[in-house]
Design an enzyme around this catalytic site. Structure first.
Site, PDB file in Angstrom:
ATOM      1  N   LYS A  93      -0.719   4.976   4.468  1.00 34.21           N
ATOM      2  CA  LYS A  93      -1.641   4.065   5.161  1.00 34.21           C
ATOM      3  C   LYS A  93      -1.150   3.832   6.588  1.00 34.21           C
ATOM      4  CE  LYS A  93      -4.177  -0.270   4.624  1.00 34.21           C
ATOM      5  NZ  LYS A  93      -5.462   0.416   4.900  1.00 34.21           N
ATOM      6  N   HIS A 117       0.830  -1.197   0.000  1.00 31.34           N
ATOM      7  CA  HIS A 117       0.000   0.000   0.000  1.00 31.34           C
ATOM      8  C   HIS A 117       0.869   1.254   0.000  1.00 31.34           C
ATOM      9  CE1 HIS A 117      -3.517  -2.491   1.066  1.00 31.34           C
ATOM     10  NE2 HIS A 117      -4.209  -1.482   0.588  1.00 31.34           N
TER      11      HIS A 117
END
Length: 233
Positions: free
Chosen positions: A135, A131
């Protein structure tokens, strides 16, 4: 529908655009805590905020008898309490670790493959998720859902952990890299070959569209739901 957006970051802005295109009215765009006044009599709340505030955000909305679609991950130890609050207030709550249609099909494929592979212990299983660097939680909620799908179908495992797979713990590698929207892989490796299933998101638009579709679906319903109910029921 009148939709309140609780958490107006990148996802909130994309949801705003897609919901408006689908002829819904955005009646609140909140980065502050929701309350009975600033929710502006919304028909439904779509909540994409932060793990630290998600529980209180959802609780407030449910206590105001407004259905909530939640895509915030990293707070799920409190989810049973939220489901109880939804039931007590005769409203509805839907949590999704990922609202993408493709990912929810991937979840179903993952469970099917786990069921097929449970009798082949020569294959070691490992999960990996990638990600963007912003995040805040690791592993991702999607990776946890994938791990839980495997654990449900393969009694070799009792839980998951952030690391390599060892003994009865299924391993997840969480990688943070540039602006990657989300890539999830499940590997089955033996000494002679490897099976991999993988989902790659190209943008956040698929997540946002799924959240709006869930909001449309939940209108008029009471109870606690998931994207499996939206897509497969």
């Amino acid at each position: 529908m009148k939709i309140a957006l609780v958490g107006y970051g990148k996802m909130g802005k994309i949801i705003d655009e897609i919901a408006t295109q689908r002829n819904h009215e955005i009646v609140a765009r909140l980065n502050e805590s929701p309350n009975s006044e600033n929710l502006n009599n919304a028909d439904v709340v779509i909540e994409f905020s932060n793990p630290e505030v998600a529980f209180n955000n959802i609780k407030t909305c449910l206590e105001n008898k407004i259905p909530v679609i939640c895509g915030t991950t990293g707070w799920l130890d409190q989810k049973p309490e939220i489901e109880k609050i939804a039931a007590e207030n005769n409203t509805s709550f839907l949590y999704g670790s990922n609202f993408s249609l493709g990912v929810n099909l991937f979840f179903a494929l993952n469970e099917k493959l786990a069921d097929l592979m449970k009798n082949f212990p020569d294959y070691n299983i490992q999960l990996e998720e990638i990600h963007h660097i912003h995040k805040k939680d690791a592993p991702s909620g999607t990776a946890i859902s994938l791990a839980e799908g495997i654990i449900k179908n393969d009694n070799r495992f009792e839980g998951w952990k952030l690391d390599e797979t060892r003994d009865k713990e299924l391993g997840i590698f969480a990688i943070r890299e540039d602006e990657v929207p989300g890539t999830h892989s499940v590997f089955y490796r033996s000494e002679v070959d490897e099976i991999e299933i993988k989902h790659t998101a190209y943008s956040r638009n698929g997540f946002a569209l799924g959240a709006v579709i869930a909001a449309e679906w939940i209108k008029g319903k009471t109870g606690n739901f998931s994207m499996k109910d939206v897509l497969f029921s």
